[in-house]
Design a protein around this motif. Structure first.
Motif: not given
Length: 331
Positions: A127, A131, A248, A256, A258-259, A281
């Motif tokens: 993730n 990003t 994030v 990390c 969830h994005v 993500g």
């Protein structure tokens, strides 16, 4: 990799489990300061060898790698000792407190033809890489906000004037070295070393920073990296551009989980927010596995470019931490 571990805290528990889940890595021995603790820790993880004499473990020919997860102030001396014994080293964050010590360790590793890695989970995560690949969607990036704050289980003792390692400047304790290092690595991995740094903090009775914010200044943007051990907050990262924002979140910037991409917003006073975020993500494995896989790949494939990139990032972050620590000690 056949690994011996130094330390018996919760971070070692997690690393051993991650290594067990990584094909090609075997944890073969553990070290602790007392034989009883070493034996108990080895039995807990079903490991046959245990030591209370570090020299003996480092002379164990069955081991080729040492994982250093002792108090921060021992990272340099124990990593150096392991390198001189001809072992690869995985050293927990924070790597070491000074650039000179970092250069020394990298130099010894090169002379001994072994590798030394900083165990900082963030930059190895899928993730995190996602990003990085979506930064272009944000337009001109203006600001990065990182917050990793969690109330330390040892802070009550500290308030009672009982100093443990994590709040002891002599052991490189404090919020900057112990927790804000994740935020700083997050930013440096994406944007490189900043032009300048400022550090402001809350200091305890012995001068240690119990919480603080590092300001990283770039030509066209700045980053706010906050870490706290004396209070808590939802942990998050916001990367703000003029065309959108990446958020994030989930546990910390070292996980990390969830994005998502958020659209830009204007004046929202008196208006209902009808905009929606876009999840970019993926579901990740336990987060420490990814650094183990990357370290193993570098060693097996003699991947010098990947190794040098990691070394340079560690040096850049150590230089930032060293400058922040200097500012923390100024009257």
């Amino acid at each position: 990799m056949k690994v011996g571990t130094i330390g018996s805290g919760v971070i070692v528990d997690r690393m051993i489990e991650a290594m067990k889940m990584t094909q090609g890595i075997e944890v073969c021995a553990v070290y602790s300061r007392t034989l009883l603790r070493a034996k108990e820790f080895a039995q807990k993880h079903h490991i046959s060898k245990y030591y209370d004499d570090l020299d003996k473990m480092l002379n164990d020919d069955d081991l080729d790698t040492i994982y250093v997860a002792s108090p921060n102030g021992l990272h340099y001396s124990q990593s150096k000792q392991a390198l001189l014994a001809g072992k690869h080293v995985i050293c927990e964050k924070p790597f070491v407190p000074t650039v000179q010590e970092a250069i020394d360790l990298f130099t010894i590793a090169k002379e001994k033809k072994v590798y030394i890695f900083e165990a900082i989970t963030t930059i190895h995560l899928p993730n995190y890489k996602i990003t990085a690949s979506h930064l272009k969607d944000l337009g001109d990036i203006k600001m990065i906000q990182c917050n990793f704050s969690q109330y330390s289980s040892r802070y009550e003792k500290y308030k009672a004037f009982e100093v443990t390692n994590v709040f002891d400047p002599a052991f490189s304790g404090g919020s900057l070295m112990d927790i804000n290092v994740y935020c700083i690595h997050f930013v440096v991995g994406l944007f490189g070393k900043p032009d300048s740094v400022q550090y402001v903090c809350n200091r305890g009775f012995n001068g240690v920073d119990t919480s603080g914010t590092a300001l990283l200044f770039y030509t066209d943007k700045f980053a706010i990296c906050t870490g706290a051990k004396d209070s808590s907050s939802p942990n998050h990262v916001y990367i703000q551009g003029d065309q959108g924002t990446i958020r994030v979140y989930g546990s910390s910037c070292g996980v990390c989980a969830h994005v998502e991409v958020l659209p830009t917003k204007g004046d929202m006073i008196g208006k209902k927010d009808t905009s929606s975020s876009r999840d970019i993500g993926v579901d990740q494995k336990p987060h420490m596995i990814y650094e183990c896989e990357d370290f193993l790949s570098i060693v097996q494939n003699h991947d010098s470019p990947a190794y040098e990139k990691l070394c340079q990032q560690t040096l850049d972050v150590v230089s930032i931490l060293e400058e922040c620590q200097k500012q923390n000690t100024m009257v």
